[in-house]
Design an enzyme around this catalytic site. Sequence first.
Site, PDB file in Angstrom:
ATOM      1  N   ASP A  15       3.226 -10.279   6.194  1.00  0.00           N
ATOM      2  CA  ASP A  15       2.391  -9.337   6.389  1.00  0.00           C
ATOM      3  C   ASP A  15       3.124  -8.809   7.968  1.00  0.00           C
ATOM      4  O   ASP A  15       4.526  -9.397   8.327  1.00  0.00           O
ATOM      5  CB  ASP A  15       1.146  -9.488   6.460  1.00  0.00           C
ATOM      6  CG  ASP A  15       0.267  -7.987   5.961  1.00  0.00           C
ATOM      7  OD1 ASP A  15       0.878  -7.081   6.341  1.00  0.00           O
ATOM      8  OD2 ASP A  15      -0.099  -8.036   4.774  1.00  0.00           O
TER       9      ASP A  15
ATOM     10  N   ARG B 120      -5.016   4.524  14.454  1.00  0.00           N
ATOM     11  CA  ARG B 120      -4.495   3.454  14.465  1.00  0.00           C
ATOM     12  C   ARG B 120      -3.351   3.380  15.859  1.00  0.00           C
ATOM     13  O   ARG B 120      -2.192   2.179  14.859  1.00  0.00           O
ATOM     14  CB  ARG B 120      -4.191   2.973  13.200  1.00  0.00           C
ATOM     15  CG  ARG B 120      -3.918   1.500  13.373  1.00  0.00           C
ATOM     16  CD  ARG B 120      -3.350   0.598  11.871  1.00  0.00           C
ATOM     17  NE  ARG B 120      -3.718  -0.550  12.122  1.00  0.00           N
ATOM     18  CZ  ARG B 120      -3.126  -1.602  11.607  1.00  0.00           C
ATOM     19  NH1 ARG B 120      -1.855  -1.450  11.023  1.00  0.00           N
ATOM     20  NH2 ARG B 120      -3.763  -3.146  11.199  1.00  0.00           N
TER      21      ARG B 120
ATOM     22  N   LYS C  43       5.970  -5.446   0.606  1.00  0.00           N
ATOM     23  CA  LYS C  43       4.354  -4.708   0.490  1.00  0.00           C
ATOM     24  C   LYS C  43       4.702  -3.600   1.319  1.00  0.00           C
ATOM     25  O   LYS C  43       5.111  -3.176   2.291  1.00  0.00           O
ATOM     26  CB  LYS C  43       3.195  -5.333   1.084  1.00  0.00           C
ATOM     27  CG  LYS C  43       2.179  -4.222   1.155  1.00  0.00           C
ATOM     28  CD  LYS C  43       0.614  -6.039   1.736  1.00  0.00           C
ATOM     29  CE  LYS C  43      -0.044  -5.425   2.194  1.00  0.00           C
ATOM     30  NZ  LYS C  43      -0.749  -6.016   2.320  1.00  0.00           N
TER      31      LYS C  43
ATOM     32  N   ASP D 211       3.063   0.051   2.573  1.00  0.00           N
ATOM     33  CA  ASP D 211       2.076   0.328   3.674  1.00  0.00           C
ATOM     34  C   ASP D 211       2.006   1.611   4.591  1.00  0.00           C
ATOM     35  O   ASP D 211       2.863   2.368   4.442  1.00  0.00           O
ATOM     36  CB  ASP D 211       1.261  -0.884   4.355  1.00  0.00           C
ATOM     37  CG  ASP D 211      -0.314  -0.567   4.607  1.00  0.00           C
ATOM     38  OD1 ASP D 211      -0.299  -0.297   4.895  1.00  0.00           O
ATOM     39  OD2 ASP D 211      -0.449  -2.231   5.416  1.00  0.00           O
TER      40      ASP D 211
ATOM     41  N   CYS E 198       0.179   0.269  -0.770  1.00  0.00           N
ATOM     42  CA  CYS E 198      -0.980  -0.169   0.523  1.00  0.00           C
ATOM     43  C   CYS E 198      -0.768   0.998   1.071  1.00  0.00           C
ATOM     44  O   CYS E 198      -0.062   1.738   1.609  1.00  0.00           O
ATOM     45  CB  CYS E 198      -0.277  -1.255   1.008  1.00  0.00           C
ATOM     46  SG  CYS E 198      -1.829  -1.490   1.920  1.00  0.00           S
TER      47      CYS E 198
ATOM     48  N   ASP F 149      -8.301  -3.389   1.462  1.00  0.00           N
ATOM     49  CA  ASP F 149      -8.417  -3.537   2.436  1.00  0.00           C
ATOM     50  C   ASP F 149     -10.006  -4.914   2.530  1.00  0.00           C
ATOM     51  O   ASP F 149     -10.391  -6.022   3.540  1.00  0.00           O
ATOM     52  CB  ASP F 149      -8.303  -3.344   4.645  1.00  0.00           C
ATOM     53  CG  ASP F 149      -7.046  -3.363   4.014  1.00  0.00           C
ATOM     54  OD1 ASP F 149      -5.833  -3.810   3.424  1.00  0.00           O
ATOM     55  OD2 ASP F 149      -7.288  -2.084   5.329  1.00  0.00           O
TER      56      ASP F 149
HETATM   57  C1  DGJ Z   1      -3.183  -2.802   6.169  1.00  0.00           C
HETATM   58  C2  DGJ Z   1      -3.499  -3.172   5.086  1.00  0.00           C
HETATM   59  O1  DGJ Z   1      -3.658  -2.668   3.977  1.00  0.00           O
HETATM   60  C3  DGJ Z   1      -3.336  -4.693   5.322  1.00  0.00           C
HETATM   61  O2  DGJ Z   1      -3.250  -5.654   4.171  1.00  0.00           O
HETATM   62  C4  DGJ Z   1      -1.909  -5.096   6.521  1.00  0.00           C
HETATM   63  O3  DGJ Z   1      -1.355  -5.208   6.041  1.00  0.00           O
HETATM   64  C5  DGJ Z   1      -2.418  -4.457   7.532  1.00  0.00           C
HETATM   65  N1  DGJ Z   1      -2.668  -2.512   7.018  1.00  0.00           N
HETATM   66  C6  DGJ Z   1      -0.971  -4.688   8.275  1.00  0.00           C
HETATM   67  O4  DGJ Z   1      -1.338  -3.702   9.586  1.00  0.00           O
END
Ligand code: DGJ
Length: 733
Positions: free
Chosen positions: A368, A445, A478, A480, A528, A550
């Site tokens: 990740d 963030r 993934k 995001d 995501c 999350d």
């Molecule tokens: C948000 C995601 O939903 C989490 O699972 C993880 O990947 C974090 N970001 C990483 O910054």
Amino acid sequence: MGIQFDSKNKIFHLKAKNTSYVMEVVRDGYLLHRYWGRKINTFHNSNFLQLLDRGFSGNPYLHKDERTFSLDTLPQEYPQYGNTDFRKPAYQIQQENGSTITDLRYQSHSIFKGKEPLEGLPATYVESEDEAETLEITMVDSLIGLKVILSYTVFERLNVITRSVRFLNEGSEELKLLRALSMCVDFRDAEYEFLHLHGAHVKERHIERQPLRHGIQSVESTRGASSHQHNPFIALLRKGTTEDFGEVYAFNFVYSGNFLAHAEVDQFSNTRVTMGINPFDFNWKLEAGESFQTPEVVMVYSAEGLGDMSRTYHELYRTCLVRGHFRDQERPILVNNWEATYFDFNAEKILEIARAGSKLGIELFVLDDGWFGKRDNDKSSLGDWFVDHRKLPEGLDDLASKVKDMGMEFGIWFEPEMISVDSNLYREHPDWCLHVPERLRSESRNQLILDFSREDVCDEITKRVSDILESVPITYVKWDMNRHMTEIGSASLPADRQRETAHRYMLGLYKVMEKITTSFPHILFESCSGGGGRFDPGMLYYMPQVWTSDNTEAVSRLKIQYGTSLVYPIVTMGSHVSAVPNHQVHRTTSMEMRGDVAMSGNLGYELDLTKLSDEEEKIVKQQVAHYKEIRKLIQFGDFYRLQSPFEGNETAWLFTTKDKSEAVVYYFRVLAEPAAPTTVLKLKGIDDTKQYQVIGTDKIFGGDELSYVGLSIPANIHGDFQSYVWHLKACSE
Ligand code: DGJ
């Protein structure tokens, strides 16, 4: 199935599996909505429109002497503003003279087999022309040369009608689209409940329903993403509709950005439903010769309650929205290091977790956030998609190869749409983020959003991500996205196109996703957005699964997964077992319950596997082995909701194979209760005529008994946060 046009009476009759949808062209080309619901053989106008003289409902000019003819009182198919309909219109266009009055009339139509793709946009598709039929109705405003094409597709084997709209400026002046929704249905009553999925970060897609009332009720996003707060889905339910009974009219928007879904109950208790790109802060310049395509709305009709509606969406999305190699592939069980290490890891730690995972039978390791730039926390490096050799001295390739040598696949995290102020990319290109000149740039963030409305930005990010995917043996990504849009503006657009930025961003994003996902067809992509902040059909077109939330806590997940299942197939939901006390809500639940909740989706683990006790290791090993046995059934079977977490302390759901030869039933109880009711669970979706053995016992019951008499929940499950599972297999007796 089919689309019929009765040219004498100017009636369109669209027939899907068990659904009819009827429209009529009246007078000088007004297109009216006449019926949507259970399939009928022939429409003979039994619900004929009774024109009445209603006070303050004016009459279009050509009918000015006919006080009973008003657009305000008629069910419209694609309503406009300014010529007697005072309800909210489906579209609105500003002309050079400042006017926003338009007057569309039916001009022509065409009917063809199959379904065309929507250029640059995600949409449902067919693989063979026989699966669907499409109607395109051309409406024209001859004064300004505006052409509007209303598109309808009916699916052969499902109660689905998809709709979208194309605007063409065939005049000589510049037009501004202020509102360009994708559909409208004018129902002729208001005896419905309005159901929608609301939420927040770590609390997505909670079900809410309330009776319609006069006036407008709507859900929307102005965040530049479909959002955690409101899913782009609404349904009108006949009062008293349950999982198994009652009529449902459902609408889901195939788009991942700002949307509006709206129901307006008017003075005569008619209900207008519209859905589309949110008109708020939207203004699209359409120069002469240009066209604009709206995204698609998927409308589902169910005469058999919410369960049937969900199974229709699941089937459509599983087979006619999700694409690529993984559409029909069983999804791997993964372990992700996020909640195990956050940003604090090195190669050794990662390999330890992967090794522990491989011993337990886990199939994929996902690295990740934190592997690139100098990302030791969330304050830096987004955009610098180059491996951090401080943490991974031998590089990603070496790490991936070592994981592969353990017999596991290797996956990785990206957040391609974002940029940190503290990054080399930002230092080189401070104008590459969404921003407004002279205005301060709000952070969320600690990050800004890259301006994906720009081709140069999209190209560079595509290159950086592709370079990694080409050079490392990666089979899972993934993708995001962790903030919403503020100070929306683009350095590459002129002043009069600034309010196109949010939609142009989505078009740019879809283009990048199309490029990357089709260039790497062997990679399984999971979208995501801080969990399930973009759990929408638009994303599913590119990426076949989504990180659901999350919030990995089992009890919270019951509601999140139950709500998500209303629209989205189980195989699209990422669902992980995490550590206790849980990191989001600090609750401690058993490994069994966490496993059972996570196994009700695409199973994964998100905790430090090296810290499991012997007992926990044993349970995880069993879970992994068991999931491998049942995952085809879970991921590609039919899903039935039995008890709702929104209605009480207990939740239950059931998965069955299409041929009903096997089923898995999950029961969850949140809190132990004194003098708890002795619950009997009545099953659904199984075959009355089959005999089922409860696996692990010698008990055999008929499908009829299991459905109508029910299964007793064992009284010996004690304490809070409990789950119980039955695995049923049909046997010959
Ligand atoms: C948000 C995601 O939903 C989490 O699972 C993880 O990947 C974090 N970001 C990483 O910054």
